[in-house]
Design a protein around this motif. Structure first.
Motif, PDB file in Angstrom:
ATOM      1  N   SER A   1      47.826  66.073  15.089  1.00 43.70           N
ATOM      2  CA  SER A   1      47.808  66.438  13.668  1.00 43.70           C
ATOM      3  C   SER A   1      48.959  67.368  13.269  1.00 43.70           C
TER       4      SER A   1
ATOM      5  N   LYS B   1      52.306  68.608  11.826  1.00 46.58           N
ATOM      6  CA  LYS B   1      53.281  68.199  10.819  1.00 46.58           C
ATOM      7  C   LYS B   1      54.356  69.262  10.781  1.00 46.58           C
TER       8      LYS B   1
ATOM      9  N   THR C   1      58.727  71.003   6.384  1.00 44.63           N
ATOM     10  CA  THR C   1      59.854  70.334   5.732  1.00 44.63           C
ATOM     11  C   THR C   1      60.381  71.214   4.621  1.00 44.63           C
TER      12      THR C   1
ATOM     13  N   THR D   1      57.952  71.555   1.679  1.00 37.08           N
ATOM     14  CA  THR D   1      56.807  72.444   1.823  1.00 37.08           C
ATOM     15  C   THR D   1      57.219  73.893   2.002  1.00 37.08           C
TER      16      THR D   1
END
Length: 197
Positions: free
Chosen positions: A115, A117, A120, A123
């Motif tokens: 999970s 992530k 980026t 974000t």
């Protein structure tokens, strides 16, 4: 039927601690920050916490915001819970540790369960750039050659010839070279002394 969120915290636990669900990552505070360097602190924490189970990661930072704190990541929640119950209040390098569950899942656990992530640019926090900052960022690099100044456009037509450079008299006078004076032979090399005496 009551749910987990509506139930009051067990007696003896502060509401803040009870509101954080059990996690594989423990948040440890009240660690000495000035007495020990970061690598030694991580090693000591690993040695202490690994007695309760497999420790996947120890994150101990020495920044001003994170000094005196660490995150210990276990493989499973049961091991983390056992270590928290046993070591909360344990005197570590002269200070009693305060241990609680971390508020969020650590990156290593997220990578293991798929999970994770990576952060980026979308974000990340949006930062406003001022005109002054923009002018600084767009300035030329120090030490880099300056851009060449633009030359005026070449006049149309033919090249012009200099009329006064045709005769040797008008070109100027060449000066003779000044020769340095030769030194006299008064300077004599030192004589070698012999040590045979």
């Amino acid at each position: 039927m009551t749910t987990m969120a509506s139930r009051p915290p067990p007696p003896g636990l502060p509401a803040k601690v009870a509101s954080v669900p059990p996690n594989q990552t423990l948040y440890v505070t009240n660690l000495p920050s000035a007495k020990i360097n970061k690598e030694d602190l991580r090693t000591a924490l690993y040695m202490l916490f690994s007695t309760y189970g497999a420790v996947l990661d120890v994150v101990a930072l020495k920044t001003m915001k994170m000094r005196g704190q660490a995150h210990i990541v276990y493989k499973d929640i049961q091991t983390a819970t056992q270590a928290m119950r046993s070591l909360d209040g344990f005197e570590f390098l002269g200070l009693p540790m305060k241990i609680s569950y971390a508020k969020s899942k650590s990156n290593i656990i997220a990578k293991l369960d798929g999970s994770f992530k990576p952060p980026t640019a979308a974000t990340a926090a949006q930062v406003e750039v001022t005109d002054l900052q923009q002018s600084i960022f767009n300035a030329p690099v120090p030490g880099a050659p300056a851009p060449a100044p633009k030359l005026p456009p070449k006049p149309s037509g033919t090249d012009q010839v200099m009329t006064d450079a045709g005769t040797p008299e008008s070109r100027g006078v060449k000066r003779p070279r000044e020769e340095p004076e030769e030194e006299s032979d008064e300077d004599v090399a030192m004589e070698e002394e012999s040590d045979d005496e």
